[in-house]
Design a protein around this motif. Structure first.
Motif, PDB file in Angstrom:
ATOM      1  N   TYR A 144      42.578  37.480  38.848  1.00  0.00           N
ATOM      2  CA  TYR A 144      43.951  36.915  39.602  1.00  0.00           C
ATOM      3  C   TYR A 144      42.731  37.570  40.811  1.00  0.00           C
ATOM      4  O   TYR A 144      42.600  38.765  40.966  1.00  0.00           O
ATOM      5  CB  TYR A 144      44.841  38.114  39.568  1.00  0.00           C
TER       6      TYR A 144
ATOM      7  N   GLU B  31      52.129  42.588  39.564  1.00  0.00           N
ATOM      8  CA  GLU B  31      52.498  43.276  41.015  1.00  0.00           C
ATOM      9  C   GLU B  31      51.511  44.617  41.562  1.00  0.00           C
ATOM     10  O   GLU B  31      50.929  44.556  42.494  1.00  0.00           O
ATOM     11  CB  GLU B  31      53.383  43.535  41.217  1.00  0.00           C
TER      12      GLU B  31
ATOM     13  N   ALA C 223      52.653  36.179  40.811  1.00  0.00           N
ATOM     14  CA  ALA C 223      51.217  35.560  41.404  1.00  0.00           C
ATOM     15  C   ALA C 223      51.032  34.888  40.565  1.00  0.00           C
ATOM     16  O   ALA C 223      50.965  35.045  39.514  1.00  0.00           O
ATOM     17  CB  ALA C 223      50.318  36.751  42.327  1.00  0.00           C
ATOM     18  N   LYS C 224      50.507  33.608  41.145  1.00  0.00           N
ATOM     19  CA  LYS C 224      49.780  32.438  40.084  1.00  0.00           C
ATOM     20  C   LYS C 224      48.112  32.682  39.870  1.00  0.00           C
ATOM     21  O   LYS C 224      47.822  33.437  40.803  1.00  0.00           O
ATOM     22  CB  LYS C 224      49.691  31.251  40.168  1.00  0.00           C
TER      23      LYS C 224
END
Length: 260
Positions: free
Chosen positions: A251, A211, A235-236
């Motif tokens: 990401y 994060e 988060a993916k």
């Protein structure tokens, strides 16, 4: 309840190293004499090394960017065709600035610096950071390796706090390789893991690490995982690159472009 950290003593492997060993002991708050120590941080001809003190223990672990595996990968590792290079976005004319927030022994950071990236390394475990600092210092003494390690800057501390308090130009790419809970089958895979797991444990804050990385990186975050491991909680990833034993979860935030 967490286990107490193992007892470590600092040893000089020869009288000529005694003073430097005392300096390291003072810096790290470790004894030079300790009956029942499970590990020894040793200083000798080969630099600083960590040795497990038990019968049939594997050999010591040190950071060496000049000889051995690092030298072989520098010369024959596949250059920008390596999966890690693709994962962080290295392309012709593009060498992103990278923060390796879980530096460990610095192997991946060294590969990225070899390929021309400026890399900041965070390591929160003081013993591992000491091995890294010593390895970087010895690398600066080698004419061929010096230009590479000069692209590597080490900072010791908790990566989440260091990222939160980051000052100056943020990194384009943040690279994470958190320790993962091990199964019995893989518990003895590498001697480094045998030595370091008692000090490091598992990165139970990997979700918070991701994060914070996503908040700081300008272009992308890359997470290295065992090939079949689940993604980090939170988060993916946008996509993944998969190899034989590991995978890189990417990401993306913004497209990397060359210098204008």
């Amino acid at each position: 309840m967490t286990a107490s950290p193992p007892l470590v003593r600092v040893e000089a492997l020869g009288p000529q190293f005694a003073e430097r060993a005392r300096v390291w002991a003072s810096r790290l708050g470790l004894p030079t004499q300790a009956e029942g120590a499970q590990f020894a941080l040793q200083l000798g001809e080969a630099g600083l090394q960590l040795q497990l003190l038990e019968p049939q223990a594997p050999g010591p672990v040190r950071v060496d960017f000049v000889e051995g595996g690092a030298a072989h990968r520098r010369q024959f590792g596949g250059g920008s065709g390596q999966m890690i290079a693709k994962a962080v976005g290295i392309q012709p004319g593009i060498r992103p600035s990278v923060l390796d927030a879980t530096a460990g022994l610095g192997r991946d950071a060294f590969v990225l610096a070899t390929l021309g990236c400026e890399v900041v390394l965070f390591e929160r475990q003081p013993l591992i950071a000491a091995l890294l600092e010593d390895g970087l210092a010895r690398g600066r003494e080698d004419a061929e390796v010096r230009p590479i390690v000069e692209r590597m800057v080490l900072r010791t501390g908790n990566a989440i706090a260091l990222m939160r308090d980051w000052e100056g130009e943020p990194p384009q790419v943040i690279y994470l390789d958190p320790m993962f809970p091990h199964r019995e089958k893989s518990a003895l895979v590498k001697k480094e893991m045998r030595l370091f797991r008692p000090f490091v444990g598992d990165d139970l804050d990997a979700g918070a690490l991701l994060e914070q990385a996503l908040a700081l990186a300008t272009h992308r975050v890359v997470v290295k995982r065992p090939r079949k491991a689940p993604t980090i909680e939170g988060a993916k990833p946008g996509y993944s690159l998969e190899g034989k034993s590991s995978r890189y979860d990417i990401y993306p935030k913004k497209k990397l472009t060359g210098a204008t």
